[in-house]
Design a protein around this motif. Structure first.
Motif, PDB file in Angstrom:
ATOM      1  N   THR A 226       0.922  -1.106  -0.136  1.00 25.09           N
ATOM      2  CA  THR A 226      -0.016  -0.111   0.054  1.00 25.09           C
ATOM      3  C   THR A 226       0.841   1.084  -0.016  1.00 25.09           C
ATOM      4  O   THR A 226       2.238   1.250  -0.038  1.00 25.09           O
ATOM      5  N   GLY A 227       0.187   2.340  -0.091  1.00 25.25           N
ATOM      6  CA  GLY A 227       0.996   3.815   0.062  1.00 25.25           C
ATOM      7  C   GLY A 227       1.249   4.400  -1.234  1.00 25.25           C
ATOM      8  O   GLY A 227       0.444   4.270  -2.216  1.00 25.25           O
ATOM      9  N   VAL A 228       2.248   5.130  -1.311  1.00 21.93           N
ATOM     10  CA  VAL A 228       2.246   6.403  -2.244  1.00 21.93           C
ATOM     11  C   VAL A 228       2.442   5.549  -3.858  1.00 21.93           C
ATOM     12  O   VAL A 228       3.461   4.988  -3.846  1.00 21.93           O
ATOM     13  N   LEU A 229       1.572   6.107  -4.447  1.00 22.41           N
ATOM     14  CA  LEU A 229       1.714   5.656  -5.962  1.00 22.41           C
ATOM     15  C   LEU A 229       1.667   6.993  -6.670  1.00 22.41           C
ATOM     16  O   LEU A 229       0.203   7.486  -6.960  1.00 22.41           O
ATOM     17  N   PRO A 230       2.472   7.582  -7.335  1.00 27.02           N
ATOM     18  CA  PRO A 230       2.420   8.996  -8.128  1.00 27.02           C
ATOM     19  C   PRO A 230       1.865   8.589  -9.236  1.00 27.02           C
ATOM     20  O   PRO A 230       2.154   7.738 -10.073  1.00 27.02           O
ATOM     21  N   ILE A 231       0.817   9.577  -9.572  1.00 29.89           N
ATOM     22  CA  ILE A 231      -0.024   9.208 -10.889  1.00 29.89           C
ATOM     23  C   ILE A 231      -0.020  10.753 -11.684  1.00 29.89           C
ATOM     24  O   ILE A 231      -0.152  11.737 -11.139  1.00 29.89           O
ATOM     25  N   ALA A 232       0.620  10.503 -12.837  1.00 31.88           N
ATOM     26  CA  ALA A 232       0.774  11.473 -13.814  1.00 31.88           C
ATOM     27  C   ALA A 232      -0.583  11.942 -14.683  1.00 31.88           C
ATOM     28  O   ALA A 232      -1.267  10.638 -14.963  1.00 31.88           O
ATOM     29  N   ILE A 233      -1.178  12.954 -14.687  1.00 30.17           N
ATOM     30  CA  ILE A 233      -2.195  13.311 -15.397  1.00 30.17           C
ATOM     31  C   ILE A 233      -2.035  14.110 -16.937  1.00 30.17           C
ATOM     32  O   ILE A 233      -1.225  15.055 -16.552  1.00 30.17           O
ATOM     33  N   GLY A 234      -2.529  13.586 -18.013  1.00 34.55           N
ATOM     34  CA  GLY A 234      -2.383  14.596 -19.136  1.00 34.55           C
ATOM     35  C   GLY A 234      -1.041  14.635 -19.588  1.00 34.55           C
ATOM     36  O   GLY A 234      -0.274  13.560 -19.702  1.00 34.55           O
TER      37      GLY A 234
END
Length: 292
Positions: free
Chosen positions: A42-50
């Motif tokens: 679990t925990g931090v999953l950076p998501i990039a948008i566009g």
């Protein structure tokens, strides 16, 4: 819309599941992620948008985790999701012995990734080969572990150790659990894992999906695209040069160094990523036209 989302990945979800869910919630197809997490983590999953998906390659690679290591148990996957290979009582272990053994896992070390991992060998994922029962020799990797702190120690037939680990990119915490068990001659496996820092994002500032849905109702705004890139130096260009740079032209600058930079115009609009090669600023990734 473009920028980043600091997602708190739920247990038993793949990183791909999280991308698919985010696409559905934001109604945006162009979504990516940095730093794959195993389903059991679990925990931090950076998501990039566009357009921010183009910046994933420039994010910092350092990470931090809270992990629980179970000693006396060894599994096929080096965590509790796999089949038990061996199991024996480790009641004789004491914390002082474990502390001494942990010291050799700090600094620059060589590490063999788990067989069940996404690393490719001859164009094939290790976990695909492992599931087919093929014998695999995973390549040795050089990784760096900055620090390991012991948080808790629970005695028993299969004692458990809680640790916090700060490390560089590419480090497998499952491999540390496995190798610690090997050093102690008891066997070891990862019992739980939470990522607390990844690519410039912290767990304390993250959103789970329920919180994200609430934010969307209130008017969600992603994290600005340049926020997680603060490890890069920056340069501000005058308007005329900023427009030329955004059109793909190289700009002469007064510098004798070579580095990757965040590029801004005089209105502090983040234009993209440039490569400073001695006295020339070369466009590496242009995100804005520079005409706004």
């Amino acid at each position: 819309m473009f920028g980043f989302l600091n997602l708190n990945k739920p247990f038993d979800w793949t990183s791909h599941d999280c991308v698919a869910k985010t696409r559905k919630l934001l109604r945006i197809k162009r979504i990516g992620h940095a730093g794959t997490l195993d389903p059991a983590a679990t925990g931090v999953l950076p998501i990039a948008i566009g357009k921010a998906t183009r910046l994933l390659q420039f994010l910092p690679t350092d990470k931090a985790y809270k992990a629980t290591i179970r000693l006396g148990v060894q599994t096929t996957t080096d965590d509790l999701q796999g089949e038990v290979i061996s199991q024996k009582s480790a009641t004789e272990l004491d914390l002082a012995t474990v502390k001494t053994a942990l010291m050799q896992f700090q600094g620059k070390i060589e590490q063999i990734p788990p067989n069940y991992s996404a690393i490719q060998v001859d164009g094939k994922r290790l976990y695909d080969l492992a599931r087919k029962g093929e014998k695999i020799e995973a390549p040795v990797r050089n990784v760096e572990v900055f620090n390991i702190d012991i948080l808790d120690w629970r005695i028993g037939e299969f004692p458990e150790l809680d640790v916090s680990i700060a490390c560089g990119g590419g480090t497998y915490i499952r491999a540390i659990a496995r190798d610690l068990g090997a050093v102690l001659e008891t066997g070891g496996t990862l019992a739980a894992l939470q990522r607390t820092v990844s690519s410039g994002f912290n767990l304390t500032d993250s959103f789970n999906f329920t919180e994200l849905e609430a934010e969307l109702e209130a008017g969600f705004q992603p994290i600005a695209a340049d926020v997680p890139l603060q490890q890069l130096s920056e340069i501000t260009l005058p308007e005329t040069e900023a427009r030329r740079w955004c059109q793909g032209q190289k700009i002469s600058v007064d510098s004798q160094v070579s580095e990757i930079l965040r590029v801004y115009n005089e209105q502090r609009l983040f234009l993209g990523i440039g490569e400073l090669n001695e006295e020339l600023l070369i466009p590496r990734m242009v995100l804005e036209t520079g005409n706004d």
